[in-house]
Each structure stands twice: as structure tokens, then as C-alpha cells.
Design a protein around this motif. Structure first.
Motif, PDB file in Angstrom:
ATOM      1  N   THR A  65      33.681  33.341   5.885  1.00 32.28           N
ATOM      2  CA  THR A  65      34.640  34.042   4.293  1.00 32.28           C
ATOM      3  C   THR A  65      34.238  32.986   3.134  1.00 32.28           C
ATOM      4  OG1 THR A  65      36.635  32.958   4.524  1.00 32.28           O
ATOM      5  CG2 THR A  65      37.704  35.329   4.299  1.00 32.28           C
TER       6      THR A  65
ATOM      7  N   ILE B 266      34.781  30.481   0.435  1.00 30.59           N
ATOM      8  CA  ILE B 266      35.161  29.454   0.417  1.00 30.59           C
ATOM      9  C   ILE B 266      34.793  28.964  -0.845  1.00 30.59           C
ATOM     10  CG2 ILE B 266      35.834  27.054   1.024  1.00 30.59           C
ATOM     11  CD1 ILE B 266      35.014  28.028   3.813  1.00 30.59           C
TER      12      ILE B 266
ATOM     13  N   LEU C 263      35.932  35.650  -4.538  1.00 33.70           N
ATOM     14  CA  LEU C 263      37.125  36.536  -3.303  1.00 33.70           C
ATOM     15  C   LEU C 263      37.366  38.302  -4.077  1.00 33.70           C
ATOM     16  CD1 LEU C 263      39.705  34.508  -2.461  1.00 33.70           C
ATOM     17  CD2 LEU C 263      38.274  35.906  -0.741  1.00 33.70           C
TER      18      LEU C 263
ATOM     19  N   VAL D 200      38.064  41.679  -3.486  1.00 34.82           N
ATOM     20  CA  VAL D 200      38.926  41.912  -2.687  1.00 34.82           C
ATOM     21  C   VAL D 200      39.091  43.393  -3.205  1.00 34.82           C
ATOM     22  CG1 VAL D 200      41.442  43.116  -2.215  1.00 34.82           C
ATOM     23  CG2 VAL D 200      40.330  40.335  -1.756  1.00 34.82           C
TER      24      VAL D 200
ATOM     25  N   VAL E  81      37.734  41.860   2.330  1.00 35.24           N
ATOM     26  CA  VAL E  81      36.718  41.561   1.520  1.00 35.24           C
ATOM     27  C   VAL E  81      36.047  41.804   1.342  1.00 35.24           C
ATOM     28  CG1 VAL E  81      36.076  39.167   1.068  1.00 35.24           C
ATOM     29  CG2 VAL E  81      38.358  39.243   1.650  1.00 35.24           C
TER      30      VAL E  81
ATOM     31  N   LEU F 179      41.367  42.068   6.493  1.00 39.83           N
ATOM     32  CA  LEU F 179      42.150  41.143   7.273  1.00 39.83           C
ATOM     33  C   LEU F 179      42.496  41.840   8.417  1.00 39.83           C
ATOM     34  CD1 LEU F 179      42.034  39.616   3.953  1.00 39.83           C
ATOM     35  CD2 LEU F 179      40.473  39.211   5.612  1.00 39.83           C
TER      36      LEU F 179
ATOM     37  N   PHE G 132      48.334  32.377   8.882  1.00 42.08           N
ATOM     38  CA  PHE G 132      47.267  33.122   8.960  1.00 42.08           C
ATOM     39  C   PHE G 132      46.103  31.700   8.626  1.00 42.08           C
ATOM     40  CE2 PHE G 132      44.611  36.622   8.240  1.00 42.08           C
ATOM     41  CZ  PHE G 132      44.897  37.524   8.856  1.00 42.08           C
TER      42      PHE G 132
ATOM     43  N   PHE H 115      42.816  29.888  10.633  1.00 45.11           N
ATOM     44  CA  PHE H 115      41.999  29.724  11.685  1.00 45.11           C
ATOM     45  C   PHE H 115      42.374  29.188  12.948  1.00 45.11           C
ATOM     46  CE2 PHE H 115      38.129  30.994   7.941  1.00 45.11           C
ATOM     47  CZ  PHE H 115      38.231  32.177   8.648  1.00 45.11           C
TER      48      PHE H 115
ATOM     49  N   ARG I 281      48.931  41.442  -0.789  1.00 48.45           N
ATOM     50  CA  ARG I 281      48.515  41.798   0.191  1.00 48.45           C
ATOM     51  C   ARG I 281      47.561  40.974   0.742  1.00 48.45           C
ATOM     52  NH1 ARG I 281      51.446  39.036   4.836  1.00 48.45           N
ATOM     53  NH2 ARG I 281      49.946  40.208   6.417  1.00 48.45           N
ATOM     54  N   ALA I 282      45.806  41.534   0.489  1.00 47.89           N
ATOM     55  CA  ALA I 282      44.922  40.954   1.130  1.00 47.89           C
ATOM     56  C   ALA I 282      43.880  40.239   0.447  1.00 47.89           C
ATOM     57  CB  ALA I 282      44.059  42.218   1.091  1.00 47.89           C
ATOM     58  N   GLU I 283      44.785  39.839  -1.079  1.00 49.73           N
ATOM     59  CA  GLU I 283      44.571  38.462  -1.314  1.00 49.73           C
ATOM     60  C   GLU I 283      44.844  37.257  -1.231  1.00 49.73           C
ATOM     61  OE1 GLU I 283      44.534  39.537  -5.598  1.00 49.73           O
ATOM     62  OE2 GLU I 283      42.956  40.343  -6.477  1.00 49.73           O
TER      63      GLU I 283
ATOM     64  N   LEU J 216      46.418  37.105   1.661  1.00 46.60           N
ATOM     65  CA  LEU J 216      45.467  36.833   3.447  1.00 46.60           C
ATOM     66  C   LEU J 216      44.129  36.762   3.825  1.00 46.60           C
ATOM     67  CD1 LEU J 216      46.348  39.542   5.629  1.00 46.60           C
ATOM     68  CD2 LEU J 216      47.277  37.393   5.143  1.00 46.60           C
ATOM     69  N   ALA J 217      43.398  36.966   2.846  1.00 43.34           N
ATOM     70  CA  ALA J 217      42.074  36.523   2.548  1.00 43.34           C
ATOM     71  C   ALA J 217      42.306  34.668   1.556  1.00 43.34           C
ATOM     72  CB  ALA J 217      41.313  36.836   1.296  1.00 43.34           C
TER      73      ALA J 217
ATOM     74  N   LYS K   1      44.174  32.227   2.770  1.00 38.91           N
ATOM     75  CA  LYS K   1      45.070  31.918   3.456  1.00 38.91           C
ATOM     76  C   LYS K   1      44.010  31.814   4.651  1.00 38.91           C
ATOM     77  CE  LYS K   1      50.109  33.604   3.864  1.00 38.91           C
ATOM     78  NZ  LYS K   1      50.862  33.854   3.987  1.00 38.91           N
ATOM     79  N   MET K   2      43.180  32.361   4.687  1.00 39.03           N
ATOM     80  CA  MET K   2      41.869  31.786   5.091  1.00 39.03           C
ATOM     81  C   MET K   2      40.874  30.651   4.652  1.00 39.03           C
ATOM     82  SD  MET K   2      41.237  35.677   6.683  1.00 39.03           S
ATOM     83  CE  MET K   2      40.202  35.513   8.283  1.00 39.03           C
ATOM     84  N   THR K   3      40.946  31.328   3.666  1.00 38.45           N
ATOM     85  CA  THR K   3      39.873  30.058   3.209  1.00 38.45           C
ATOM     86  C   THR K   3      40.073  28.885   3.113  1.00 38.45           C
ATOM     87  OG1 THR K   3      40.555  30.927   0.837  1.00 38.45           O
ATOM     88  CG2 THR K   3      38.726  32.096   1.560  1.00 38.45           C
ATOM     89  N   VAL K   4      41.484  28.232   2.978  1.00 35.09           N
ATOM     90  CA  VAL K   4      42.244  27.249   3.066  1.00 35.09           C
ATOM     91  C   VAL K   4      42.050  26.296   4.457  1.00 35.09           C
ATOM     92  CG1 VAL K   4      44.268  25.923   3.270  1.00 35.09           C
ATOM     93  CG2 VAL K   4      43.828  27.820   2.315  1.00 35.09           C
TER      94      VAL K   4
END
Lengths: 324, 240
Positions: free
Chosen positions: A12, A14, A51, A53, A86, A99, A279, A281, B230-232, B234-235, B237-240
Motif C-alpha cells: 500500500t 506509505i 491513498l 480510495v 485502493v 482490503l 488490521f 500487517f 471504512r475503506a480509508e 482500513l487503508a 491502518k495498513m500503511t502504519v
């Protein structure tokens, strides 16, 4: 022709990471070099936000130079998203990655699955994909010699290898015409799973990496299946030279799993659940950090929401600190 | 009677005003996609499982997925406590409406030989159950990452007290009004379901349909915000 590769590790966008910034710049250069699509990059083209979306029915681009990938469809020469997720762009290919979805495999993926059915010369395996995967009798290692011809007697005693409900770790070998996966276990790394516990997380949280078999410092082995199925087990020393092939299909756990080992397995399992709940990784590094963070809590408290959150936060900060 | 002097409806709404809508997705951990939706006091929970290995061999289609919809109404959902059997004809009919609504929108050819199960649970009933079921299903399908050409937004409209009104509640619905439920693809304004059980004068039909269509567009705004947030989330959270 210009070919740019996105860095494989964090898939994704970053916003802060160096790797991404490089690939992003590369991608933009690429666009500009093409010349004939300059207006596409600025005006009607894909938005450059980190990002991006989109939701179903949303037009991603109306530039006809782009190709549609997964998660999109073409309507009136426009690329339209069909899922919420995404946007991924590789050169001229646009795809949308949802996702929170089922597993979509690729050849070479390591997956953990559960046998659901024993059929003619094959097993059906639940790998949390849209169809059950298939494990052919011809793609397992038969006991008694690594290279041996399949015989009729093997067909009759298929249940002695894998029974309904058994967990296996396997590799995706090929696709069938209808998109079902064909698995194989023709390596001593793969086969029946014992001595541990099973955890299921969203498939998007497990990323492709060099190895999916990890031995953690706390004496626990973890297999991260790319389909989101994870196996946490007691450490078994591996010497691949002298493995008794009869034991590969045994249904017995090893005898010396101490209560301490069991606690570590449960603790690692709960750490993975805590990370999945937030959520985040999942890889071996973050599991180790989460394990260390969890040591201050009692095992039985680890399924409380606030403690799960605390463990996940501490683990992510530890990973950030390590990266610098 | 139910209209007061300044033209408000029985619950104080204007004719073209929806009830308060609350929606969340991903409320169940076991399901592949789930959504909870409230239209005023009508409350619906939707769960989507799949696409997954089809359970009934005989029904498998080799080129596409099959949709399976089951609807259940809780015994405590309406004023009078009543248990409905699983084979209640009205429930089966509603379930088949939902199925027919989604069949042209879900891109089922992407999932050959598999099955998509949609389970709907009506928790509280205050009019407009079908529209709530359709809207909740849309959210749950998107949450499950199932490919669809567009959202499906549903809205009811009817002729209440000499005026067209949208999103009828239980009292308005039961006082002998003609009610239309339509389900619309908001981007193309195509209609995938138009359902009416009583008679409506043809002169009034156009006005009622127009209002229902507007209601669908309003629904879309609310639903899109839920999905996007919701999608934003999750997205991020995944980039952290």
C-alpha cells in the motif's frame, strides 16, 4: 519501453516511507516521459494522492490509454471500479485492491488449508478462496522413498495420508481452467500440521515474502499462510536429511510439549489475533515485538479489547523505532 | 389528520425527507462481509458469506456464481410478538426480490462454480423492510469485496394524504396507502427493482417514481460515506 517496478514490500502507499516515494517518483517520471499522455497525468487521469480510495461505480479514469486490471470494468471507454478499495497502478495497468476480501492466489504461494473432502485421487482443501483448492494424490510425497510411483493401493488408503479436517501446509502449483487452485506438498517443508493451533486472519494482512516459515525466539514456530490461515506450533528441530517419511503423515503430536510451550503457543496466537484485530500487517518481526509486549499481561487477559489494543500499539511503535 | 397545517407528516418529516439513517459495515467477524443499517426504527443486519465452494452440487453453474438469499424476521421485531416459519411465503417472496435485484449488478461471472450466501435479519420493523434489506445487502456485499457494477440503493415512496412522500413508516404504510419500492443504480439511474402491491392512479405514478428516485440518490450519499470511511480507515491502518 519503460518498465518500472513497485517495491514489493509494503504494497500500500506509505506516505512517509522512502521506498514508496522512490517508486512513486519513478511512476510519475514514467508518465511524463511518455509525452502523449501528459494531459492524462494532470487533468482527467489518475489522481496522484497517496491513498486513492474508490467505491463501486466510481470512474477511475476516462483516458483510453489505460488498461483495466482486477477490480475494475470498462464502461463507455472509461475505467470504472467494481469494488471498494485502493487503486494500484503499474504503468498503464489500473487495478483496485479490495482490503477485506477472500484470498486470491498466485503460483508459488504458501498456503495453510483444511481438508474438506476426500475424492477420486484428490483431496479438496479449504484455503479461504472462492473455491476449494485441489490436492492431487500425484502431488504429494508418498511414504517410503521420495521418488516412488503412485500405486492403486495408495488410492485406496488416501485417508491414511490426509483425512477430512486435517490441516496441511502446501504450495499453489497451478490453476485449473475454472480458476481453482492445484496444490502440492512435494517438499519436506510441506505436509500435515501438528503440535499447534490454528488462527485465521484477513488474507490482506499476510504479505508475500522470502519465507513464510518462521522460528521465533520464544521457541514457537509460525507458518504464515498467504491465504490468511496461520499455524502456530511448538518448535520442531528440522534436519531435512533424515526425516522418516512414515512420520510425515502421523496424527500424533510430539510427546514433550511442556505447559510452558503450550503457554507460549497460546500467547503468540493471541498476539496475532490482537494484530489482526487492529488490521496491522503480520510478519515475524511484529509478532516477536507483540510477544514481548504481551509478557506483562496474563495470558487469560489477552482477549480483552483494551489489552489487545495496547499490545498492538506497542508492537507497531517498536517496529517503527527499529526502522528508525 | 396526520398532516398538520404546515404540511408535515405524522412523524414530523417533510414529504421528500428520509428518516434518520445509520449504517456500519464489518459488524460480524465470521462473515466475509456484513452490515447493520437503520432507517429510523427499521433495523436490519446483513451477512454475506462467499464467494465460496457451492454446497449443493446440483445448483453449481460452471460460468458464474449463484446467489442465495435468506431472510429472517425476528419474533420481537413488530408490535405484536409473532414467530414466522422459515417457509413463510411473504419472507420467501421478499428474499427472491432481493435476489432478483442483485443478480444483474453483481459481476457473478468472475466467480465461476461458487456461491454467494446473503443472510438478512430484520431486528425491528417500522415500515420499508424491503428497502432496508436491499440497502444493507449492498453494504455487506461491498464489505465482502464482491465485484458489483454499481451500488444498489432502494427507497420507498407512496401517496399519503393527497401528496407523494418517501420512506414511509409503519403507520403511513398500514393506512391503506399505495406504496412503491424501487431499487436504483445511482450512477446510471437504472432501475433494478420496482415493486408495488396495491393500486396507484397512473397520474400520480410519475410523481411517486420521481420522489423515490430522489430518495435513492440521497441513500447513495449516506451509503457511499459509510463505505468510503471504512475503506480509508482500513487503508490507513495498513500503511502504519
Amino acid at each position: 519501453m519503460n518498465v518500472s517496478f513497485h517495491s514489493p514490500a509494503p504494497r500500500t502507499a506509505i506516505s512517509g516511507s522512502k521506498a514508496h516515494r522512490q517508486s512513486k517518483q519513478h511512476g510519475l517520471e514514467d508518465m511524463e516521459l511518455d509525452g502523449d499522455h501528459e494531459d492524462g497525468a494532470n487533468g482527467s487521469g489518475v489522481k496522484a494522492s497517496t491513498l486513492h480510495v474508490v467505491t463501486p461505480g466510481e470512474v477511475i479514469t476516462n483516458d483510453t490509454a489505460f488498461m483495466r486490471g482486477h477490480g475494475t470494468y470498462i464502461e463507455n471507454e472509461k475505467v470504472v471500479s467494481s469494488v471498494a478499495g485502493v487503486v494500484d497502478r503499474v504503468n498503464k495497468l489500473i487495478s483496485v485492491r479490495p482490503l477485506h476480501t477472500r484470498y486470491t492466489g498466485e503460483i508459488g504461494d504458501v498456503v495453510v488449508g483444511r481438508i474438506t473432502e476426500v475424492a477420486q485421487k484428490r483431496w479438496k482443501v479449504d484455503v479461504s478462496a472462492r473455491q476449494d483448492a485441489i490436492l492431487m494424490l500425484s502431488s504429494i510425497n508418498l511414504p517410503g522413498g521420495v521418488q516412488r510411483r503412485k500405486q492403486e493401493s495408495d488410492e485406496l488408503q488416501m485417508r491414511s495420508f490426509f483425512m477430512e479436517g486435517d490441516l496441511v501446509v502446501a504450495e499453489v502449483q497451478a490453476f485449473f481452467g475454472d480458476g481453482a487452485y492445484s496444490l502440492h506438498t512435494r517438499s519436506l517443508k510441506y505436509g500435515k500440521l501438528r503440535n499447534g493451533t490454528f488462527i485465521s486472519v484477513p488474507p490482506a494482512l499476510v504479505q508475500r515474502c522470502k519465507s513464510h516459515f518462521h522460528s521465533l525466539a520464544c521457541g514457537v514456530d509460525v507458518i504464515l499462510g498467504l491465504n490468511g490461515y496461520i499455524w502456530v506450533s511448538a518448535h520442531v528441530p528440522q534436519n531435512l536429511d533424515e526425516i522418516d517419511t512414515e512420520l510425515v503423515y502421523s496424527n500424533k503430536n510430539k510427546e514433550d510439549i511442556t505447559p510452558r510451550d503450550r503457554e507460549s503457543i497460546a500467547r503468540v496466537g493471541n498476539c496475532i489475533r490482537a494484530l489482526a484485530d487492529e488490521f496491522i500487517f503480520i510478519n515475524d518481526t511484529i509478532i516477536s515485538f507483540a510477544y514481548e509486549a504481551s509478557l506483562q499481561y496474563k495470558l487469560k487477559d489477552m482477549n480483552k479489547k483494551e489489552i489487545m489494543h495496547a499490545i498492538a500499539t506497542e508492537a507497531t511503535t517498536a517496529v517503527d523505532n527499529m526502522k528508525g | 389528520m396526520s398532516h398538520n397545517q404546515i404540511g408535515l407528516r405524522i412523524d414530523g418529516r417533510r414529504p421528500a425527507e428520509l428518516r434518520k439513517i445509520t449504517s456500519t459495515t464489518c459488524v460480524l467477524s465470521q462473515a466475509d462481509g456484513s452490515a447493520y443499517l437503520e432507517h429510523g426504527n427499521t433495523k436490519v443486519l446483513a451477512a454475506v458469506y462467499g464467494p465460496r465452494e457451492a454446497r449443493h452440487r446440483a445448483l453449481v453453474l460452471h460460468d458464474r456464481a449463484i446467489l442465495n438469499v435468506e431472510l429472517n424476521v425476528a419474533p420481537f421485531s413488530s408490535g405484536e410478538r409473532r414467530r414466522r416459519s422459515k417457509n413463510d411465503k411473504r419472507l420467501l417472496e421478499m428474499a427472491s426480490f432481493v435476489k432478483q435485484t442483485f443478480e444483474p449488478v453483481v459481476i457473478a461471472t468472475l466467480y465461476p462454480r461458487s456461491q454467494i450466501d446473503i443472510y438478512l435479519q430484520v431486528i425491528q420493523h417500522d415500515g420499508g423492510t424491503l428497502q432496508a434489506c436491499i440497502n444493507a445487502t449492498t453494504l455487506a456485499l461491498i464489505d465482502a469485496g464482491i465485484a458489483m457494477t454499481d451500488y444498489v440503493c432502494a427507497c420507498t415512496a407512496g401517496w399519503v394524504e393527497r401528496e407523494a412522500a418517501i420512506d414511509l413508516n409503519y403507520i403511513e404504510e398500514s393506512s391503506d396507502t399505495s406504496e412503491v419500492t424501487i431499487a436504483m443504480l445511482p450512477k446510471s439511474s437504472k432501475i433494478t427493482l420496482a415493486q408495488m402491491e396495491s393500486r396507484l392512479h397512473v397520474d400520480k405514478l410519475e410523481e411517486v417514481f420521481r420522489l423515490a428516485g430522489e430518495g435513492c440518490k440521497q441513500m447513495y450519499e449516506v451509503m457511499d460515506k459509510t463505505i468510503r470511511d471504512r475503506a480509508e480507515d482500513l487503508a490507513r491502518k495498513m500503511t502504519v
